[in-house]
Design a protein around this motif. Sequence first.
Motif, PDB file in Angstrom:
ATOM      1  N   SER A   9       0.818  -1.214   0.000  1.00 10.59           N
ATOM      2  CA  SER A   9       0.000   0.000   0.000  1.00 10.59           C
ATOM      3  C   SER A   9       0.856   1.270   0.000  1.00 10.59           C
ATOM      4  O   SER A   9       0.361   2.344   0.289  1.00 10.59           O
ATOM      5  CB  SER A   9      -0.938  -0.002   1.213  1.00 10.59           C
ATOM      6  OG  SER A   9      -0.172  -0.032   2.397  1.00 10.59           O
ATOM      7  N   THR A  10       2.131   1.134  -0.329  1.00  8.72           N
ATOM      8  CA  THR A  10       3.016   2.293  -0.384  1.00  8.72           C
ATOM      9  C   THR A  10       2.537   3.246  -1.469  1.00  8.72           C
ATOM     10  O   THR A  10       2.327   2.846  -2.607  1.00  8.72           O
ATOM     11  CB  THR A  10       4.466   1.854  -0.683  1.00  8.72           C
ATOM     12  OG1 THR A  10       4.877   0.918   0.296  1.00  8.72           O
ATOM     13  CG2 THR A  10       5.398   3.043  -0.693  1.00  8.72           C
ATOM     14  N   ARG A  11       2.340   4.497  -1.081  1.00  5.82           N
ATOM     15  CA  ARG A  11       1.902   5.520  -2.026  1.00  5.82           C
ATOM     16  C   ARG A  11       3.107   6.373  -2.396  1.00  5.82           C
ATOM     17  O   ARG A  11       3.688   7.023  -1.547  1.00  5.82           O
ATOM     18  CB  ARG A  11       0.793   6.354  -1.412  1.00  5.82           C
ATOM     19  CG  ARG A  11      -0.459   5.510  -1.156  1.00  5.82           C
ATOM     20  CD  ARG A  11      -1.491   6.257  -0.387  1.00  5.82           C
ATOM     21  NE  ARG A  11      -1.991   7.363  -1.186  1.00  5.82           N
ATOM     22  CZ  ARG A  11      -2.867   8.233  -0.738  1.00  5.82           C
ATOM     23  NH1 ARG A  11      -3.338   8.148   0.478  1.00  5.82           N
ATOM     24  NH2 ARG A  11      -3.277   9.214  -1.502  1.00  5.82           N
TER      25      ARG A  11
ATOM     26  N   LYS B  87       9.578   9.911   3.634  1.00  2.00           N
ATOM     27  CA  LYS B  87       8.125  10.023   3.623  1.00  2.00           C
ATOM     28  C   LYS B  87       7.666  11.345   4.208  1.00  2.00           C
ATOM     29  O   LYS B  87       8.345  11.938   5.040  1.00  2.00           O
ATOM     30  CB  LYS B  87       7.473   8.856   4.363  1.00  2.00           C
ATOM     31  CG  LYS B  87       7.890   8.690   5.790  1.00  2.00           C
ATOM     32  CD  LYS B  87       7.335   7.392   6.370  1.00  2.00           C
ATOM     33  CE  LYS B  87       7.935   7.110   7.717  1.00  2.00           C
ATOM     34  NZ  LYS B  87       7.549   5.819   8.243  1.00  2.00           N
TER      35      LYS B  87
ATOM     36  N   SER C  12       4.024  12.977   5.833  1.00  3.14           N
ATOM     37  CA  SER C  12       2.724  12.602   6.389  1.00  3.14           C
ATOM     38  C   SER C  12       2.067  13.835   6.986  1.00  3.14           C
ATOM     39  O   SER C  12       2.743  14.732   7.479  1.00  3.14           O
ATOM     40  CB  SER C  12       2.880  11.565   7.501  1.00  3.14           C
ATOM     41  OG  SER C  12       3.553  10.432   7.048  1.00  3.14           O
TER      42      SER C  12
ATOM     43  N   ASN D 223      -5.368   9.627   8.112  1.00  8.01           N
ATOM     44  CA  ASN D 223      -5.322   8.357   7.376  1.00  8.01           C
ATOM     45  C   ASN D 223      -5.096   8.570   5.887  1.00  8.01           C
ATOM     46  O   ASN D 223      -5.713   9.439   5.277  1.00  8.01           O
ATOM     47  CB  ASN D 223      -6.621   7.572   7.585  1.00  8.01           C
ATOM     48  CG  ASN D 223      -6.707   6.984   8.965  1.00  8.01           C
ATOM     49  OD1 ASN D 223      -5.700   6.702   9.601  1.00  8.01           O
ATOM     50  ND2 ASN D 223      -7.922   6.799   9.446  1.00  8.01           N
ATOM     51  N   GLY D 224      -4.199   7.773   5.337  1.00  2.00           N
ATOM     52  CA  GLY D 224      -3.920   7.824   3.907  1.00  2.00           C
ATOM     53  C   GLY D 224      -3.103   9.011   3.450  1.00  2.00           C
ATOM     54  O   GLY D 224      -3.021   9.276   2.255  1.00  2.00           O
ATOM     55  N   SER D 225      -2.477   9.737   4.378  1.00  3.59           N
ATOM     56  CA  SER D 225      -1.751  10.943   3.988  1.00  3.59           C
ATOM     57  C   SER D 225      -0.249  10.735   3.800  1.00  3.59           C
ATOM     58  O   SER D 225       0.459  11.677   3.492  1.00  3.59           O
ATOM     59  CB  SER D 225      -1.963  12.049   5.033  1.00  3.59           C
ATOM     60  OG  SER D 225      -1.294  11.740   6.237  1.00  3.59           O
ATOM     61  N   THR D 226       0.244   9.528   3.949  1.00  5.06           N
ATOM     62  CA  THR D 226       1.678   9.280   3.808  1.00  5.06           C
ATOM     63  C   THR D 226       2.033   9.015   2.347  1.00  5.06           C
ATOM     64  O   THR D 226       1.447   8.159   1.701  1.00  5.06           O
ATOM     65  CB  THR D 226       2.131   8.089   4.670  1.00  5.06           C
ATOM     66  OG1 THR D 226       1.877   8.394   6.039  1.00  5.06           O
ATOM     67  CG2 THR D 226       3.613   7.800   4.486  1.00  5.06           C
ATOM     68  N   TYR D 227       2.993   9.789   1.860  1.00  3.41           N
ATOM     69  CA  TYR D 227       3.545   9.581   0.528  1.00  3.41           C
ATOM     70  C   TYR D 227       5.051   9.433   0.652  1.00  3.41           C
ATOM     71  O   TYR D 227       5.680  10.065   1.503  1.00  3.41           O
ATOM     72  CB  TYR D 227       3.239  10.765  -0.397  1.00  3.41           C
ATOM     73  CG  TYR D 227       1.881  10.671  -1.032  1.00  3.41           C
ATOM     74  CD1 TYR D 227       1.718  10.088  -2.288  1.00  3.41           C
ATOM     75  CD2 TYR D 227       0.756  11.156  -0.384  1.00  3.41           C
ATOM     76  CE1 TYR D 227       0.474   9.999  -2.875  1.00  3.41           C
ATOM     77  CE2 TYR D 227      -0.497  11.069  -0.962  1.00  3.41           C
ATOM     78  CZ  TYR D 227      -0.627  10.487  -2.203  1.00  3.41           C
ATOM     79  OH  TYR D 227      -1.869  10.394  -2.783  1.00  3.41           O
TER      80      TYR D 227
ATOM     81  N   CYS E 261       2.874  15.090  -5.070  1.00  4.18           N
ATOM     82  CA  CYS E 261       1.696  14.343  -4.634  1.00  4.18           C
ATOM     83  C   CYS E 261       0.645  15.336  -4.154  1.00  4.18           C
ATOM     84  O   CYS E 261       0.963  16.483  -3.832  1.00  4.18           O
ATOM     85  CB  CYS E 261       2.040  13.349  -3.528  1.00  4.18           C
ATOM     86  SG  CYS E 261       2.677  14.098  -2.021  1.00  4.18           S
TER      87      CYS E 261
ATOM     88  N   ILE F  33      -2.622  15.680  -1.439  1.00  4.66           N
ATOM     89  CA  ILE F  33      -3.365  15.121  -0.312  1.00  4.66           C
ATOM     90  C   ILE F  33      -4.633  15.951  -0.180  1.00  4.66           C
ATOM     91  O   ILE F  33      -4.567  17.148   0.090  1.00  4.66           O
ATOM     92  CB  ILE F  33      -2.531  15.163   0.980  1.00  4.66           C
ATOM     93  CG1 ILE F  33      -1.249  14.343   0.787  1.00  4.66           C
ATOM     94  CG2 ILE F  33      -3.346  14.651   2.166  1.00  4.66           C
ATOM     95  CD1 ILE F  33      -0.236  14.484   1.894  1.00  4.66           C
TER      96      ILE F  33
END
Length: 177
Positions: free
Chosen positions: A43-45, A112, A114, A127-131, A142, A144
């Motif tokens: 799930s690495t973005r 990363k 976040s 949640n889901g904000s890590t790139y 990226c 967010i």
Amino acid sequence: MKKIKRIALLVVAVLVLLVAASGVKTVLDMKNSADNEVQEEDSTRWAEPTSDPLNIEGIADASAKYASAAVNGSLNIVFNGIWSRQTDYFTVPGGSLTITGYGTAEGTQRYKVSVWQKVAGGAQYVNGSTYYIKTDGQNYRCVISGLDPAASYRLTISYDSSRYYLYGGLKVGGIAG
């Protein structure tokens, strides 16, 4: 001879029953369980490469260990020889951040970013904000989105090593104060 074969078969049958009863997985059990297991999905973005130039404004000393400046709706950041850092809090009036950055590092190929939301008593990860941004010196971008315009946020810059240092810069567009 027949008696020896019967005894041998009996011993083998007892051993099979003991192995099955003891909970040890047999080769057949392992094959069947492997067929039924679901592989964990990566799930690495990753931030996407961009050829757009990165213009970091408002920072007098680009060689500073860590410096940031809010200029024209963007938070500009430089970092030289860090493991991790957190920005000050800011708001996101449009509900979305565009992060453009680059980096280099010894011994790691990525770092990363976040987003954390300010809550009573501290901060909570969004949640889901890590790139992840590759540390090959190229520019990456990226976005967010889905952030609350009324909330306060901060950005964390880090990578998974305490042995090597990270160098680079970021422009975080879409911020206020």
